[in-house]
Design a protein around this motif. Structure first.
Motif, PDB file in Angstrom:
ATOM      1  N   ARG A  53       0.832  -1.188   0.000  1.00  0.00           N
ATOM      2  CA  ARG A  53       0.000   0.000   0.000  1.00  0.00           C
ATOM      3  C   ARG A  53       0.879   1.255   0.000  1.00  0.00           C
ATOM      4  O   ARG A  53       1.904   1.297   0.676  1.00  0.00           O
ATOM      5  N   ALA A  54       0.467   2.281  -0.703  1.00  0.00           N
ATOM      6  CA  ALA A  54       1.180   3.553  -0.618  1.00  0.00           C
ATOM      7  C   ALA A  54       1.124   4.086   0.805  1.00  0.00           C
ATOM      8  O   ALA A  54       0.137   3.906   1.507  1.00  0.00           O
ATOM      9  N   TRP A  55       2.217   4.739   1.237  1.00  0.00           N
ATOM     10  CA  TRP A  55       2.309   5.292   2.595  1.00  0.00           C
ATOM     11  C   TRP A  55       1.960   4.232   3.639  1.00  0.00           C
ATOM     12  O   TRP A  55       1.117   4.423   4.525  1.00  0.00           O
ATOM     13  N   SER A  56       2.607   3.090   3.518  1.00  0.00           N
ATOM     14  CA  SER A  56       2.260   1.932   4.350  1.00  0.00           C
ATOM     15  C   SER A  56       2.651   2.105   5.811  1.00  0.00           C
ATOM     16  O   SER A  56       2.177   1.353   6.659  1.00  0.00           O
ATOM     17  N   LEU A  57       3.505   3.061   6.112  1.00  0.00           N
ATOM     18  CA  LEU A  57       3.832   3.395   7.494  1.00  0.00           C
ATOM     19  C   LEU A  57       3.507   4.863   7.746  1.00  0.00           C
ATOM     20  O   LEU A  57       3.801   5.719   6.899  1.00  0.00           O
ATOM     21  N   SER A  58       2.938   5.158   8.902  1.00  0.00           N
ATOM     22  CA  SER A  58       2.772   6.554   9.274  1.00  0.00           C
ATOM     23  C   SER A  58       4.137   7.175   9.529  1.00  0.00           C
ATOM     24  O   SER A  58       5.135   6.478   9.760  1.00  0.00           O
ATOM     25  N   THR A  59       4.209   8.493   9.491  1.00  0.00           N
ATOM     26  CA  THR A  59       5.468   9.182   9.773  1.00  0.00           C
ATOM     27  C   THR A  59       6.002   8.837  11.162  1.00  0.00           C
ATOM     28  O   THR A  59       7.188   8.523  11.310  1.00  0.00           O
ATOM     29  N   PRO A  60       5.173   8.847  12.226  1.00  0.00           N
ATOM     30  CA  PRO A  60       5.695   8.443  13.540  1.00  0.00           C
ATOM     31  C   PRO A  60       6.160   6.994  13.576  1.00  0.00           C
ATOM     32  O   PRO A  60       7.182   6.681  14.195  1.00  0.00           O
ATOM     33  N   ALA A  61       5.435   6.080  12.927  1.00  0.00           N
ATOM     34  CA  ALA A  61       5.827   4.674  12.935  1.00  0.00           C
ATOM     35  C   ALA A  61       7.173   4.481  12.265  1.00  0.00           C
ATOM     36  O   ALA A  61       8.028   3.722  12.751  1.00  0.00           O
ATOM     37  N   ALA A  62       7.394   5.159  11.140  1.00  0.00           N
ATOM     38  CA  ALA A  62       8.667   5.026  10.438  1.00  0.00           C
ATOM     39  C   ALA A  62       9.813   5.592  11.261  1.00  0.00           C
ATOM     40  O   ALA A  62      10.893   4.979  11.362  1.00  0.00           O
ATOM     41  N   ALA A  63       9.609   6.745  11.867  1.00  0.00           N
ATOM     42  CA  ALA A  63      10.673   7.371  12.650  1.00  0.00           C
ATOM     43  C   ALA A  63      10.988   6.570  13.907  1.00  0.00           C
ATOM     44  O   ALA A  63      12.158   6.327  14.232  1.00  0.00           O
ATOM     45  N   VAL A  64       9.943   6.161  14.616  1.00  0.00           N
ATOM     46  CA  VAL A  64      10.144   5.383  15.845  1.00  0.00           C
ATOM     47  C   VAL A  64      10.763   4.031  15.523  1.00  0.00           C
ATOM     48  O   VAL A  64      11.670   3.557  16.214  1.00  0.00           O
ATOM     49  N   GLY A  65      10.297   3.382  14.450  1.00  0.00           N
ATOM     50  CA  GLY A  65      10.855   2.091  14.077  1.00  0.00           C
ATOM     51  C   GLY A  65      12.324   2.164  13.762  1.00  0.00           C
ATOM     52  O   GLY A  65      13.128   1.343  14.236  1.00  0.00           O
ATOM     53  N   ALA A  66      12.723   3.145  12.961  1.00  0.00           N
ATOM     54  CA  ALA A  66      14.139   3.297  12.615  1.00  0.00           C
ATOM     55  C   ALA A  66      14.972   3.579  13.860  1.00  0.00           C
ATOM     56  O   ALA A  66      16.063   3.019  14.035  1.00  0.00           O
ATOM     57  N   TYR A  67      14.468   4.428  14.736  1.00  0.00           N
ATOM     58  CA  TYR A  67      15.188   4.762  15.961  1.00  0.00           C
ATOM     59  C   TYR A  67      15.378   3.530  16.845  1.00  0.00           C
ATOM     60  O   TYR A  67      16.474   3.263  17.352  1.00  0.00           O
TER      61      TYR A  67
END
Length: 340
Positions: A226-240
């Protein structure tokens, strides 16, 4: 997804409680989170007035380092379950069959059936010896939920090779693998690895995970995502979180020590399966499972009724938490042993 199969589908029971007055041992999530994660979430929230960058370069790079694959093979998903659905969507057609371990995570059956395919159950401890020929997909969960055992790396790779020879896609659910020192199968040809950040990092509500696949299989996952499959917070928190190797190492050590302490103590009254995961499967014998769950809850502890898993009729599953919380679990189950 097959519309007719959706009409015949149903939901699957899971652990977890919304009651804040009890200690929740029914869901296998880490009670701790990496330091600084809240600040990362706040900063990402401020950036959420824009669509996320659909390339998710930072998240892919962190995930690649985390499981030992190239970032290009990473497909960001809203949790491990979304990774599993994506894998089944691109590999299964109505009338196909898929090998699944039993007992294991109930969503495999559901997601396979939603594609119009048929799950074929194999004993969880025999799945790596099964013949994958004539099946579109084979599923392995390592460590297996709810039994807790890790698939031996050499045996798993040998099974992956047999799946390739049979033109069967191997889907490996590694939701709990980061609680072990075992290497991921990420990047293995013909394999889709599904990973969840829910368990290790204690953030089930963030909904962050990813799939890994290479070659044509990876291309299909990337197109179907799906396009934009992660929210911005989910992507940032996950990477961190995935960059915090010290947190992962500390968590593994705590879980290993506490799991063995719980297993030894509970074995005085119950049959407890060996486990490599952050949970234990407990056979309560001839005690009524509903009464066990209710008695534990009356003492402030929620445990998972494991009879909702196929083939289990006298079991509960308990998570491994911090020492003081685990003490509360032991006290509650001691009361169960005496009263039920």
């Amino acid at each position: 997804m097959d519309p007719e199969s959706v009409r015949a589908g149903s939901r699957v029971p899971h652990g977890g409680t919304t009651d804040p007055t009890v200690l929740d041992f029914s869901a296998n999530t880490n009670p701790e989170r990496p330091d600084g994660v809240e600040a990362v979430y706040r900063e990402a929230f401020d950036a959420s007035t824009r669509y996320p960058d659909d390339d998710y370069a930072d998240f892919r790079a962190a995930a690649g380092d985390y499981v030992g694959c190239v970032p290009e093979a990473v497909v960001p998903t809203a949790g491990g379950l979304e990774a599993l659905r994506l894998a089944f969507e691109v590999t299964l057609s109505p009338g196909d069959t898929a090998l699944v371990p039993e007992p294991s995570f109930g969503e495999y059956d559901r997601e396979i059936r939603l594609q119009g395919a048929e799950p074929v159950a194999v004993a969880h401890d025999a799945i790596l010896d099964a013949d994958p020929a004539d099946h579109a997909v084979a599923v392995v969960c390592t460590p297996n939920n709810p039994t807790g055992e890790l698939a031996p790396a050499d045996d798993l790779r040998a099974f992956a090779a047999r799946c390739r020879e049979a033109d069967t896609v191997l889907v490996v659910d590694e939701a709990f693998l980061d609680f072990t020192d075992e290497p991921s199968l990420a990047g293995e040809p013909g394999v889709v690895v599904a990973r969840s950040l829910t368990k290790m990092f204690g953030l089930p509500g963030i909904r962050a995970g990813f799939a890994v696949a290479t070659g044509d299989l990876g291309d299909r996952l990337a197109v179907a995502r799906r396009a934009w499959s992660l929210s911005t917070p989910a992507a940032a928190v996950g990477a961190y979180c995935m960059d915090d190797a010290e947190f992962v190492s500390r968590t593994r050590a705590r879980v290993s020590a506490e799991r063995e302490r719980l297993r030894e103590t509970l074995s005085d009254a119950f049959a407890v399966s060996p486990s490599d995961a952050p949970f234990l499967l407990v056979d309560v014998g001839d005690r009524d499972v509903d009464a066990v769950v209710e008695t534990a809850r009356d003492r402030g502890v929620a445990v998972r009724d494991a009879t909702t898993f196929p083939t289990l009729d006298s079991h509960v599953r308990v998570a491994v938490k911090r020492p003081d919380e685990n003490d509360e679990l032991l006290r509650a189950l001691a009361a169960v042993a005496d009263d039920v």
